[in-house]
Design a protein around this motif. Structure first.
Motif, PDB file in Angstrom:
ATOM      1  N   MET A  65       0.831  -1.195   0.000  1.00 33.77           N
ATOM      2  CA  MET A  65       0.000   0.000   0.000  1.00 33.77           C
ATOM      3  C   MET A  65       0.865   1.244   0.000  1.00 33.77           C
ATOM      4  O   MET A  65       1.905   1.281   0.649  1.00 33.77           O
ATOM      5  N   LYS A  66       0.436   2.253  -0.741  1.00 38.31           N
ATOM      6  CA  LYS A  66       1.170   3.517  -0.795  1.00 38.31           C
ATOM      7  C   LYS A  66       0.353   4.636  -0.154  1.00 38.31           C
ATOM      8  O   LYS A  66      -0.791   4.875  -0.548  1.00 38.31           O
ATOM      9  N   ILE A  67       0.961   5.291   0.832  1.00 38.11           N
ATOM     10  CA  ILE A  67       0.335   6.429   1.500  1.00 38.11           C
ATOM     11  C   ILE A  67       1.105   7.687   1.140  1.00 38.11           C
ATOM     12  O   ILE A  67       2.321   7.760   1.354  1.00 38.11           O
ATOM     13  N   LEU A  68       0.417   8.675   0.598  1.00 39.78           N
ATOM     14  CA  LEU A  68       1.022   9.974   0.296  1.00 39.78           C
ATOM     15  C   LEU A  68       0.847  10.874   1.503  1.00 39.78           C
ATOM     16  O   LEU A  68      -0.279  11.203   1.885  1.00 39.78           O
ATOM     17  N   ILE A  69       1.964  11.249   2.123  1.00 36.30           N
ATOM     18  CA  ILE A  69       1.953  12.114   3.305  1.00 36.30           C
ATOM     19  C   ILE A  69       2.271  13.536   2.872  1.00 36.30           C
ATOM     20  O   ILE A  69       3.226  13.768   2.115  1.00 36.30           O
ATOM     21  N   LEU A  70       1.486  14.491   3.362  1.00 32.14           N
ATOM     22  CA  LEU A  70       1.642  15.906   3.006  1.00 32.14           C
ATOM     23  C   LEU A  70       1.693  16.758   4.261  1.00 32.14           C
ATOM     24  O   LEU A  70       1.084  16.413   5.269  1.00 32.14           O
ATOM     25  N   ALA A  71       2.397  17.900   4.185  1.00 27.88           N
ATOM     26  CA  ALA A  71       2.405  18.841   5.315  1.00 27.88           C
ATOM     27  C   ALA A  71       3.035  20.160   4.899  1.00 27.88           C
ATOM     28  O   ALA A  71       3.947  20.194   4.070  1.00 27.88           O
ATOM     29  N   ASP A  72       2.522  21.236   5.453  1.00 21.90           N
ATOM     30  CA  ASP A  72       3.180  22.543   5.554  1.00 21.90           C
ATOM     31  C   ASP A  72       3.304  23.372   4.286  1.00 21.90           C
ATOM     32  O   ASP A  72       3.189  24.588   4.340  1.00 21.90           O
TER      33      ASP A  72
ATOM     34  N   ILE B 233      -1.354   5.510  -5.618  1.00 19.07           N
ATOM     35  CA  ILE B 233      -1.585   6.002  -4.258  1.00 19.07           C
ATOM     36  C   ILE B 233      -2.918   5.471  -3.742  1.00 19.07           C
ATOM     37  O   ILE B 233      -3.953   5.590  -4.399  1.00 19.07           O
ATOM     38  N   ASP B 234      -2.891   4.874  -2.552  1.00 18.14           N
ATOM     39  CA  ASP B 234      -4.104   4.303  -1.965  1.00 18.14           C
ATOM     40  C   ASP B 234      -4.764   5.230  -0.948  1.00 18.14           C
ATOM     41  O   ASP B 234      -5.961   5.103  -0.680  1.00 18.14           O
ATOM     42  N   LEU B 235      -3.991   6.141  -0.365  1.00 19.21           N
ATOM     43  CA  LEU B 235      -4.495   6.989   0.708  1.00 19.21           C
ATOM     44  C   LEU B 235      -3.635   8.235   0.802  1.00 19.21           C
ATOM     45  O   LEU B 235      -2.413   8.172   0.579  1.00 19.21           O
ATOM     46  N   ILE B 236      -4.251   9.369   1.111  1.00 14.80           N
ATOM     47  CA  ILE B 236      -3.522  10.630   1.318  1.00 14.80           C
ATOM     48  C   ILE B 236      -3.748  11.076   2.750  1.00 14.80           C
ATOM     49  O   ILE B 236      -4.884  11.086   3.233  1.00 14.80           O
ATOM     50  N   VAL B 237      -2.658  11.443   3.429  1.00 13.21           N
ATOM     51  CA  VAL B 237      -2.733  11.902   4.817  1.00 13.21           C
ATOM     52  C   VAL B 237      -2.060  13.261   4.920  1.00 13.21           C
ATOM     53  O   VAL B 237      -0.878  13.406   4.586  1.00 13.21           O
ATOM     54  N   SER B 238      -2.807  14.253   5.381  1.00  8.20           N
ATOM     55  CA  SER B 238      -2.260  15.596   5.600  1.00  8.20           C
ATOM     56  C   SER B 238      -1.952  15.807   7.073  1.00  8.20           C
ATOM     57  O   SER B 238      -2.814  15.608   7.930  1.00  8.20           O
TER      58      SER B 238
ATOM     59  N   HIS C  27       4.122  13.377  10.971  1.00  6.48           N
ATOM     60  CA  HIS C  27       3.957  14.754  11.446  1.00  6.48           C
ATOM     61  C   HIS C  27       4.478  15.739  10.411  1.00  6.48           C
ATOM     62  O   HIS C  27       4.994  15.367   9.353  1.00  6.48           O
ATOM     63  N   GLY C  28       4.344  17.011  10.722  1.00  5.13           N
ATOM     64  CA  GLY C  28       4.881  18.084   9.889  1.00  5.13           C
ATOM     65  C   GLY C  28       5.513  19.130  10.783  1.00  5.13           C
ATOM     66  O   GLY C  28       6.289  18.815  11.674  1.00  5.13           O
ATOM     67  N   HIS C  29       5.195  20.410  10.501  1.00  2.37           N
ATOM     68  CA  HIS C  29       5.542  21.547  11.357  1.00  2.37           C
ATOM     69  C   HIS C  29       6.995  22.017  11.243  1.00  2.37           C
ATOM     70  O   HIS C  29       7.264  23.211  11.296  1.00  2.37           O
ATOM     71  N   VAL C  30       7.951  21.118  11.120  1.00  5.84           N
ATOM     72  CA  VAL C  30       9.354  21.491  10.955  1.00  5.84           C
ATOM     73  C   VAL C  30       9.702  21.329   9.472  1.00  5.84           C
ATOM     74  O   VAL C  30       9.684  20.213   8.945  1.00  5.84           O
ATOM     75  N   HIS C  31      10.024  22.448   8.826  1.00  3.14           N
ATOM     76  CA  HIS C  31      10.218  22.465   7.384  1.00  3.14           C
ATOM     77  C   HIS C  31      11.640  22.060   7.003  1.00  3.14           C
ATOM     78  O   HIS C  31      12.592  22.261   7.756  1.00  3.14           O
TER      79      HIS C  31
ATOM     80  N   GLY D 160       6.403  14.660   7.087  1.00  6.00           N
ATOM     81  CA  GLY D 160       5.785  14.682   5.774  1.00  6.00           C
ATOM     82  C   GLY D 160       5.892  16.003   5.044  1.00  6.00           C
ATOM     83  O   GLY D 160       5.116  16.230   4.108  1.00  6.00           O
ATOM     84  N   TYR D 161       6.832  16.870   5.445  1.00  2.00           N
ATOM     85  CA  TYR D 161       6.956  18.192   4.807  1.00  2.00           C
ATOM     86  C   TYR D 161       6.845  18.090   3.287  1.00  2.00           C
ATOM     87  O   TYR D 161       7.522  17.282   2.660  1.00  2.00           O
ATOM     88  N   GLU D 162       6.008  18.905   2.723  1.00  2.00           N
ATOM     89  CA  GLU D 162       5.665  18.973   1.302  1.00  2.00           C
ATOM     90  C   GLU D 162       5.053  17.653   0.825  1.00  2.00           C
ATOM     91  O   GLU D 162       3.854  17.556   0.623  1.00  2.00           O
ATOM     92  N   ARG D 163       5.854  16.601   0.661  1.00  2.00           N
ATOM     93  CA  ARG D 163       5.281  15.294   0.291  1.00  2.00           C
ATOM     94  C   ARG D 163       6.294  14.181   0.566  1.00  2.00           C
ATOM     95  O   ARG D 163       7.510  14.378   0.483  1.00  2.00           O
ATOM     96  N   TYR D 164       5.740  13.027   0.908  1.00  2.00           N
ATOM     97  CA  TYR D 164       6.563  11.831   1.130  1.00  2.00           C
ATOM     98  C   TYR D 164       5.665  10.631   0.901  1.00  2.00           C
ATOM     99  O   TYR D 164       4.518  10.609   1.349  1.00  2.00           O
ATOM    100  N   ILE D 165       6.161   9.628   0.205  1.00  2.00           N
ATOM    101  CA  ILE D 165       5.377   8.428  -0.048  1.00  2.00           C
ATOM    102  C   ILE D 165       5.870   7.312   0.858  1.00  2.00           C
ATOM    103  O   ILE D 165       7.052   6.950   0.838  1.00  2.00           O
ATOM    104  N   LEU D 166       4.950   6.794   1.655  1.00  2.00           N
ATOM    105  CA  LEU D 166       5.229   5.680   2.553  1.00  2.00           C
ATOM    106  C   LEU D 166       4.628   4.418   1.954  1.00  2.00           C
ATOM    107  O   LEU D 166       3.423   4.352   1.709  1.00  2.00           O
TER     108      LEU D 166
END
Length: 219
Positions: free
Chosen positions: A1-8, A26-31, A163-167, A189-195
């Motif tokens: 499974m691929k999770i797209l992580i986003l933040a900030d 991508i199976d799921l997006i998490v902000s 998490h995010g918050h720290v760029h 997950g700053y900007e984007r990261y695929i897990l």
């Protein structure tokens, strides 16, 4: 499974220069917060996959305009793609705005989720905006992580914390991936990261384990 992580920061490749192939597989997006509602609405429409989110400290507009078509997991557990996600948005309190909390207030928020954690026999992935104290955070109050997140990881032993918050632009304090003593893998997950995950993404604790570990915690 691929999770797209986003933040900030909104990723230009996924918005300004979007093409459908960029969400292929991508199976799921998490902000993890601090993203425009319009951005998440665009992705849930174009990606046709669930979008889960927690608010960041700059998401005050969410109080009037939450991202439509997306699901807030702030303060609750939501199951998606067979995985249990616990969301705890917001940052350390450094002003008088929504989604800011003192350490004591965040501990109280965790306390209020205990019954949900019991009912779900724990969770697999912790989603926050701020880091855990000492794991990818900074020393100034606005970017300091929560110590109670460390205790939550130790007691519930999820496989991941997002998490995010720290760029990344903050320099050497930015850490994309860290390992926590609890066994959790912490991802910024700053900007984007695929897990990419497999069956090893699920927590192995039983409901009995969770109750024993959490019953007196976060008082």
């Amino acid at each position: 499974m691929k999770i797209l992580i986003l933040a900030d920061e909104e990723c230009k490749a996924l918005w300004d220069y979007f093409t459908p192939d960029k969400l292929e597989g991508i199976d799921l997006i998490v902000s993890c917060g601090d993203l425009k509602a319009e951005y998440l609405e665009f992705l849930v429409t174009m990606g046709k996959v669930p979008v889960l989110y927690v608010p960041g400290n700059h998401d005050t507009k969410y109080t009037d305009h939450p991202p439509e078509g997306c699901e807030s997991i702030d303060g609750k557990i939501v199951t998606a793609c067979g995985l249990r996600f616990l969301g705890l948005g917001g940052s350390m309190k450094y002003g008088d705005k929504p989604y800011m909390y003192t350490e004591k207030e965040m501990r109280r928020r965790i306390w209020h989720t205990k019954q949900t954690i019991f009912n779900n026999s724990g969770f697999d992935i912790l989603v926050t905006h701020s880091p855990a104290r000492g794991y990818g955070d900074m020393d100034d109050l606005p970017h300091m992580g929560f110590e109670c997140f460390n205790e939550l990881l130790e007691r519930c032993q999820p496989k991941y914390m997002l998490h995010g918050h720290v760029h990344a632009t903050y320099g050497s304090r930015f850490k994309r991936v860290l390992n926590h003593p609890s066994g959790a893998r912490i991802i910024n997950g700053y900007e984007r990261y695929i897990l990419e995950t497999g069956d090893d993404c699920k927590s192995t604790l039983t409901r009995k384990d969770i109750v024993q570990r959490m019953i007196t915690a976060f008082l």
